[in-house]
Structure formats: C-alpha cells, structure tokens
Scaffold this motif. Structure first.
Motif, short mmCIF file in Angstrom:
data_model
loop_
_atom_site.label_atom_id
_atom_site.label_comp_id
_atom_site.label_asym_id
_atom_site.label_seq_id
_atom_site.Cartn_x
_atom_site.Cartn_y
_atom_site.Cartn_z
N LEU A 50 0.97 -1.36 -0.12
CA LEU A 50 0.09 0.30 -0.14
C LEU A 50 0.95 1.18 -0.21
N THR B 203 0.30 5.12 -1.34
CA THR B 203 0.19 6.49 0.31
C THR B 203 1.48 7.11 -0.35
N THR C 117 -7.30 4.97 0.43
CA THR C 117 -7.49 3.93 0.18
C THR C 117 -9.00 3.98 -1.05
N LEU D 101 -2.27 -5.15 -6.76
CA LEU D 101 -3.08 -4.38 -5.87
C LEU D 101 -3.92 -5.97 -5.70
N PHE E 180 -7.59 -1.57 5.14
CA PHE E 180 -8.22 -2.26 3.81
C PHE E 180 -8.23 -3.26 3.68
#
Length: 576
Positions: A102, A106, A112, A135, A167
C-alpha cells in the motif's frame, strides 16, 4: 568580573563538566603568567597582560547551570508521542506485506478510497498494469475475508484498525473490487499480449510459407538427394530398403527432413571433409548463389525459439478470461457494467484476430510438412480446442509443431558453418599458392643471376686466354725483342700445402734438437762443409774482419755468418 558568591540556600550547579587534562606544574609556561597576574581595582593585571575579559556570570548561570531539585529549564519540552495501538487480526508477516504494498500508492498521495475509485473508473492515467498486479497480491484471501466481515458488520473496535486490516475490511465492503480489478487489468494487458502473440504467429506462418517458395532450397534438397543416393546406392552396400521390383536403378525418391542435419556425420577418410562440406564445394562451382541461402532464412532461428504450445495457451486464456468477465457483470453497478461491456467488445476483436492468424499458421505449417513429404501422423497438430495446444504428451514419440523449425535451423546452421569452412580453406589455399609462386619466382631470379655471373666469368676467362695466346704468338714472331716482364704465375694450391707441411716438419726437427754449444773444431767443420771458411791464414782466424770468425770462435763486427742457423759462438740461431 569575578563570580559572585552564592546566595544562602542556593546550590547552583553546572549542567555538564568540561573534560580537560589539568596541568599542576606551570613553571616557565604561559600559565604561570596568568597565575601570577593580579588585577588592579581598574581591571588591569599587574603582569601587564592587559585588561581581562569580563564574564557575564548571570548569563552563564542561565545557560549552563541549574538548581538541583527544581525544573532544569524554563523551556517547555514537546510531549513525547506514545506508540499508537491498533487492532489487528492478520498474521504479522502478511500484514507487513500488505502495508509495504500500500505504501506504493500512499507515496503518491492516494488514499484507499481514491485507489478504489480509480479502479472502478478504470483510470489508466492513475494506475498502471504493474500497480494492478501489485493490488491483486494484496487482496485478502477467503479466510481473511471471513474474519474481516466480522469487523465490517459490527461497530468499530475501541482501538483503530491497523492499515492492513483496514484495507481488508474496505475490500470486504466492496464486493465488486476483485472483478473490477481483473477487468481493468484485462483491459490494459490484452492489447499488448494480443499484439505480441499475433506477431509471433505471423512470423511462424511466414517462415512456413517461405520454405515452399524458395528456389534455392529446392536446389539444396535436390543436391542432398543426389549425394544420399550416391552414398547409399551407387557406392554403398545393398540398402535394407532395397526391393527386387525396384530394379538395378533402385534409389531413394526423397528423405525426411531429419536427414538434412546428418550430412555432417558422414566423414572422409582423413576426417577433414564431410558430405556437407563436399556439397558446399560442388555448389561453389556450379551454383554459387545457393551458398548465401542462410541470409534468406534468418527468421528460422527466431521462429524455432517460439513456444507454440505457450502461444496456444495465451490465446485460450484470453478467451477464457473474457467469458468469465462476461458472466460476472453486476446488475446493481451500471457504471462498471458499461465499462466492462467496452472491454469485452475490444477483447472479442483481438481474440478473433488471433484465432484467424492461428488458423493461418497451422495451415502454412501443415502445407510445409506436406511439401517436405513428412508423415502427418508423426506430428501433433496445434489446436485451440485441445488440451496442451500441440504439446506432445509425456512418453509420446510424436513430434511437436516446433520440430520443423528446429530441424531446418540446425541444417542451415551447419550449412553456413560448412560454407565458412570451405571459404577459409580456399583462402588458405590461395595464400599458399601465392607463397609458392613467390618462392618459385625468387628461385628463378637467383638462378638467372647465377647463370649471368657464370657467363661473365667464362667470357672474362676466354678473353684472358685469347690475350695470352696473342702475346705468345707475338713473342714467337720476334724472339730477339725485349720481352715484357712476365707476371709471377700463381703456385698451385697443392704445392703450397706441401711446402707448408715441409716447413712445419723442419720446425719440429729444429725445436727438438739439443741446445749444446759448439767448439771451434765443429765450427770449422761446418764452415768447410758449406764453403764459408775465411780466405786468410792468420792464426787469429782473420783479424782483418774478412773471415768472419776469429780463432777464439767469437763473431766480430762485419763478419759473415758461418752456416745457416749457427752463430759465431756455436749457438743455434733461432731466427732461422
């Protein structure tokens, strides 16, 4: 000014100590001058060091001192943030992997929610195929989803969820996210993969057609057939395939393509030649244009590296993915359904084009096998409808689709190496011939120089003989005329060697004679033998100096030597 004494009750202390090495013996040093200096009332030192520096004690105390038991400084320190506690339900390593994945987004400032929105809208400006593949690895597994549903359907816990757990919960709330991600990735990857597969299939079909259309390849095949019949029938033992009804002119009508690469295995007696190099030498004489056939089939080495079953698998996977996406189109998400319809429409066009090109390849491949006379039952025909896509099953003796390209590439590689070998031999032979011609020319030149020299010497000798003959005739005609002094005739070499040997023997005899003195009687005897005695009758042996030796046997000035090698005193004359 000097430090002020502490007020009663104040115990000011320095915050830190200055760590130095102190000197106790300051005699004859600059420190002695400081120690003996006594300041006057006006601040001048008695030692003449000038006015000393005034120290601000109050400022020093504020900066470097404190009162024990009180606040050490008046500056308010920022509060130390304690580590935030989170609620976790994933395994530690799995949570760390999700957090690291992630962070890829970011760092770009994508939350998200923004990430999920870009996926739902299939925004290729914000996400790349690599982002989507990353992903896919972060999506929670079915076991993780079952745990995340508990937090998604219940009030949030007292402690906030960790980023990885948050998430997973958001993915659980968005049920269409995995399908949206798959459709988005399919949309981005399909044109790239379809173009790659299409290019490979087109090249395979082109090379297969090229085999049938090449005239130079026909010349090669005919030449190989002639060499094979010459080896196996005309100059070979009875072939096992011989049949009586074939007659005396029995010979092969064709051969399988695997025999092309075996031309290198038939060697000459000295091992320096093979049927391949022999064929190249024959073609060099009659059909030199065929020697560059490898430049015509450069794509064969590329086509042989294509994994045809893998290409079949890729086309089948595209078709399967398109069917799966069509079946999962959600009814309650019209935006995604509309986007998915466009993706599926584009996919159908790409897949249809690939299928057409695949059929063209298979047709050209089968035509090439038929052109070479191969048995189709020995091959596995590639197909999009069969499992394996043309890959021979384990333990099967049937050949795959790539066998044609691999075998011919081996033949062309061996033929090219044979051409280079023959050309190298020709060049070496040419250089050797040049060297031999140059050596022969040099030998001829030296022989000519030698002949010219001998002819010149013979002419000079003939001229000298003619001149001598003319002189002799002139002398015969006038015998009383003054004769010119004749030149000394060179003594023969054998005579010179003989005289040299006699002189050497004489020297040896003289060197071995006893060296004893001679008396007067012996001297007279020797003088009488050689006829060298004096003419006078004086008893002193000729005092007038004409006889050469006196009565005492001593040589006088002006006297002659009595005998060769003998002195007047009877000693041998070593100068003789």
């Amino acid at each position: 000014m000097p430090p002020q004494p502490e007020a009663p009750g104040r115990k000011i202390r320095a915050r830190a100590k200055l760590h130095w090495n102190e000197i106790r013996n300051v005699e004859n040093s600059v420190w002695k001058e400081f120690d003996s200096a006594v300041e006057g009332s006006d601040g001048e030192s008695a030692g003449g060091l000038g006015r000393s520096v005034a120290l601000d004690v109050k400022r020093f105390e504020e900066l470097f001192c404190f009162v024990p038991g009180q606040e050490q400084n008046t500056t308010k320190k920022p509060a130390i943030l304690q580590k935030v506690q989170f609620t976790t339900f994933l395994q530690l390593q799995r949570a760390n992997n999700i957090s690291i994945g992630l962070s890829r987004f970011t760092r770009r400032g994508m939350s998200t929610e923004a990430l999920f929105k870009a996926i739902a809208e299939m925004d290729s400006d914000k996400l790349t195929p690599d982002d989507l593949i990353t992903l896919q690895t972060l999506l929670p597994t079915p076991e993780e989803l079952s745990v995340a549903e508990h937090y998604a359907n219940n009030p949030p816990p007292e402690l906030p969820l960790a980023p990885a757990e948050a998430f997973a919960v958001q993915v659980c709330k968005s049920r269409d996210l995995p399908n949206q991600l798959l459709a988005f990735l399919f949309k981005l990857q399909l044109p790239i993969e379809a173009a790659e597969v299409h290019a490979k299939l087109a090249k395979l079909a082109s090379v297969a057609r090229q085999f049938r259309n090449s005239e130079r390849l026909k010349v090669l095949l005919r030449t190989v057939l002639q060499l094979g019949n010459m080896t196996n029938y005309e100059y070979g033992a009875r072939n096992p395939s011989y049949r009586p009804w074939m007659g005396r002119e029995a010979r092969a009508l064709g051969f399988k393509i695997e025999g092309l690469a075996r031309l290198r295995d038939v060697k000459s007696a000295d091992g320096k030649w093979s049927l391949m190099t022999f064929m190249v030498e024959m073609l060099e004489t009659s059909r030199p244009d065929v020697l560059d056939i490898c430049d015509e089939f450069t794509d064969v080495s590329v086509a042989r590296n294509y994994d045809i079953p893998d290409l079949v698998t890729q086309v089948s996977a595209m078709e399967t993915t398109a069917r799966n996406l069509e079946s999962i189109a959600p009814e309650d998400n019209p935006v995604f359904r509309e986007l998915l319809a466009g993706v599926l429409e584009s996919a159908q066009k790409h897949i249809a084009t690939l299928k057409t090109e695949f059929v063209n390849f298979v047709t050209a491949w089968m035509d090439a096998l038929q052109y070479f006379g191969e048995d189709m039952d020995e091959y596995i025909v590639p197909s999009l409808d069969k499992a394996g896509g043309g890959m021979p099953p384990e333990g099967s003796t049937r050949k795959g689709a790539s066998y044609l390209f691999i075998t011919l590439d081996l033949f062309f590689s061996g033929f090219k190496a044979a051409v280079e070998e023959v050309r190298t031999r020709r060049e070496m032979e040419r250089q050797r011939t040049q060297r031999e011609a140059a050596a022969a020319e040099e030998r001829e030149r030296r022989a000519k120089l030698k002949a010219d020299r001998e002819a010149a010497e013979a002419a000079a000798a003939a001229a000298a003989a003619a001149a001598a003959e003319a002189d002799a005739e002139a002398a015969a005609r006038s015998p009383d005329s003054a004769q010119p002094p004749s030149l000394p005739v060179a003594e023969p070499l054998a005579s010179i060697d003989k005289r040299a040997g006699e002189a050497s023997e004489m020297f040896k005899r003289f060197s071995m004679m006893p060296m004893r003195p001679l008396d007067a009687a012996e001297i007279k005897r020797l003088s009488g033998i050689h006829g060298l005695a004096g003419a006078g009758d004086d008893s002193d042996g000729g005092d007038d100096g004409q006889n050469g030796v006196g009565a005492d046997g001593m040589r006088r000035p002006g006297a002659r030597q009595l005998a060769p090698g003998v002195g007047s005193n009877g000693d041998l004359d070593m100068d003789y």
